[in-house]
Design a protein around this motif. Sequence first.
Motif, mmCIF file in Angstrom:
data_model
loop_
_atom_site.group_PDB
_atom_site.id
_atom_site.type_symbol
_atom_site.label_atom_id
_atom_site.label_comp_id
_atom_site.label_asym_id
_atom_site.label_seq_id
_atom_site.Cartn_x
_atom_site.Cartn_y
_atom_site.Cartn_z
ATOM 1 N N ALA A 1 0.852 -1.188 0.000
ATOM 2 C CA ALA A 1 0.000 0.000 0.000
ATOM 3 C C ALA A 1 0.885 1.233 0.000
ATOM 4 O O ALA A 1 1.965 1.219 0.576
ATOM 5 C CB ALA A 1 -0.920 0.008 1.213
ATOM 6 N N THR A 2 0.382 2.291 -0.615
ATOM 7 C CA THR A 2 1.134 3.522 -0.691
ATOM 8 C C THR A 2 0.217 4.711 -0.454
ATOM 9 O O THR A 2 -0.990 4.649 -0.725
ATOM 10 C CB THR A 2 1.839 3.633 -2.060
ATOM 11 O OG1 THR A 2 2.738 4.732 -2.043
ATOM 12 C CG2 THR A 2 0.845 3.792 -3.185
ATOM 13 N N ILE A 3 0.794 5.785 0.078
ATOM 14 C CA ILE A 3 0.028 7.003 0.336
ATOM 15 C C ILE A 3 0.897 8.186 -0.057
ATOM 16 O O ILE A 3 2.069 8.266 0.313
ATOM 17 C CB ILE A 3 -0.434 7.069 1.808
ATOM 18 C CG1 ILE A 3 -1.343 8.274 2.038
ATOM 19 C CG2 ILE A 3 0.738 7.059 2.779
ATOM 20 C CD1 ILE A 3 -2.106 8.211 3.366
ATOM 21 N N SER A 4 0.312 9.082 -0.820
ATOM 22 C CA SER A 4 1.093 10.191 -1.364
ATOM 23 C C SER A 4 1.309 11.280 -0.314
ATOM 24 O O SER A 4 0.603 11.362 0.693
ATOM 25 C CB SER A 4 0.381 10.770 -2.582
ATOM 26 O OG SER A 4 -0.829 11.393 -2.189
ATOM 27 N N ARG A 5 2.264 12.103 -0.575
ATOM 28 C CA ARG A 5 2.472 13.276 0.273
ATOM 29 C C ARG A 5 1.392 14.300 -0.042
ATOM 30 O O ARG A 5 0.757 14.249 -1.090
ATOM 31 C CB ARG A 5 3.851 13.858 0.000
ATOM 32 C CG ARG A 5 4.039 14.318 -1.437
ATOM 33 C CD ARG A 5 5.417 14.893 -1.627
ATOM 34 N NE ARG A 5 5.563 15.501 -2.951
ATOM 35 C CZ ARG A 5 6.507 16.366 -3.271
ATOM 36 N NH1 ARG A 5 7.413 16.718 -2.375
ATOM 37 N NH2 ARG A 5 6.570 16.869 -4.482
ATOM 38 N N PHE A 6 1.160 15.203 0.856
ATOM 39 C CA PHE A 6 0.245 16.340 0.732
ATOM 40 C C PHE A 6 -1.221 15.933 0.566
ATOM 41 O O PHE A 6 -2.059 16.289 1.371
ATOM 42 C CB PHE A 6 0.657 17.254 -0.420
ATOM 43 C CG PHE A 6 2.060 17.761 -0.332
ATOM 44 C CD1 PHE A 6 2.856 17.907 -1.454
ATOM 45 C CD2 PHE A 6 2.637 18.081 0.901
ATOM 46 C CE1 PHE A 6 4.152 18.376 -1.365
ATOM 47 C CE2 PHE A 6 3.939 18.532 1.013
ATOM 48 C CZ PHE A 6 4.701 18.691 -0.136
ATOM 49 N N THR A 7 -1.555 15.151 -0.490
ATOM 50 C CA THR A 7 -2.965 14.848 -0.767
ATOM 51 C C THR A 7 -3.429 13.535 -0.159
ATOM 52 O O THR A 7 -4.623 13.250 -0.140
ATOM 53 C CB THR A 7 -3.222 14.797 -2.279
ATOM 54 O OG1 THR A 7 -2.360 13.804 -2.843
ATOM 55 C CG2 THR A 7 -2.954 16.140 -2.923
ATOM 56 N N SER A 8 -2.469 12.715 0.309
ATOM 57 C CA SER A 8 -2.789 11.410 0.921
ATOM 58 C C SER A 8 -3.641 10.534 0.010
ATOM 59 O O SER A 8 -4.531 9.815 0.482
ATOM 60 C CB SER A 8 -3.491 11.597 2.273
ATOM 61 O OG SER A 8 -2.592 12.152 3.214
ATOM 62 N N ILE A 9 -3.357 10.565 -1.271
ATOM 63 C CA ILE A 9 -3.997 9.628 -2.197
ATOM 64 C C ILE A 9 -3.392 8.253 -1.948
ATOM 65 O O ILE A 9 -2.187 8.111 -1.808
ATOM 66 C CB ILE A 9 -3.788 10.068 -3.647
ATOM 67 C CG1 ILE A 9 -4.525 11.383 -3.896
ATOM 68 C CG2 ILE A 9 -4.267 8.999 -4.616
ATOM 69 C CD1 ILE A 9 -4.237 12.004 -5.238
ATOM 70 N N THR A 10 -4.246 7.233 -1.897
ATOM 71 C CA THR A 10 -3.787 5.889 -1.550
ATOM 72 C C THR A 10 -3.877 4.934 -2.730
ATOM 73 O O THR A 10 -4.658 5.139 -3.670
ATOM 74 C CB THR A 10 -4.605 5.319 -0.380
ATOM 75 O OG1 THR A 10 -5.990 5.281 -0.757
ATOM 76 C CG2 THR A 10 -4.444 6.172 0.867
ATOM 77 N N GLY A 11 -3.072 3.893 -2.660
ATOM 78 C CA GLY A 11 -3.094 2.823 -3.655
ATOM 79 C C GLY A 11 -2.781 1.507 -2.972
ATOM 80 O O GLY A 11 -2.045 1.485 -1.976
ATOM 81 N N TYR A 12 -3.345 0.411 -3.498
ATOM 82 C CA TYR A 12 -3.198 -0.884 -2.856
ATOM 83 C C TYR A 12 -2.919 -1.984 -3.875
ATOM 84 O O TYR A 12 -3.381 -1.918 -5.019
ATOM 85 C CB TYR A 12 -4.481 -1.245 -2.096
ATOM 86 C CG TYR A 12 -4.838 -0.288 -0.997
ATOM 87 C CD1 TYR A 12 -5.658 0.802 -1.236
ATOM 88 C CD2 TYR A 12 -4.329 -0.480 0.282
ATOM 89 C CE1 TYR A 12 -5.965 1.699 -0.228
ATOM 90 C CE2 TYR A 12 -4.638 0.405 1.302
ATOM 91 C CZ TYR A 12 -5.452 1.494 1.037
ATOM 92 O OH TYR A 12 -5.751 2.377 2.051
ATOM 93 N N ALA A 13 -2.185 -2.990 -3.412
ATOM 94 C CA ALA A 13 -2.069 -4.201 -4.210
ATOM 95 C C ALA A 13 -3.432 -4.876 -4.261
ATOM 96 O O ALA A 13 -4.211 -4.806 -3.300
ATOM 97 C CB ALA A 13 -1.046 -5.136 -3.576
#
Length: 115
Positions: free
Chosen positions: A48-60
């Motif tokens: 899982a990943t979360i972006s800086r500033f906007t906290s957009i997430t992504g998952y396997a």
Amino acid sequence: VQLVESGGGLAQPGGSLRLSCVASGFTFSTYHMTWYRQAPGKERELVATISRFTSITGYADCVKGRFTISRDNAQNTVYLQMNSLKPDDTAVYYCNARLRNLEYWGQGTQVTVSS
């Protein structure tokens, strides 16, 4: 620079764990944060990943709907809430911080899912 993971351990199938990763030594809020895992005999994979500033997430795909990544920039911490755990989730989980060509890793925390 330090990334210190915690919260791993033994869980039963269907159970939950919450991993934490506390960062120090760099400006946490400006870095993209990612959880990876590596099971015995397998390559390290993005969870899982979360972006800086906007906290957009992504998952396997294998964890979508079960895991949730979040961050608290005031506490320099990224979390991974893991629900409905399966034996296939057994792995060492690593915290990663990335900003362009800069990248830092934690030491990992073991998660074991077994009855």
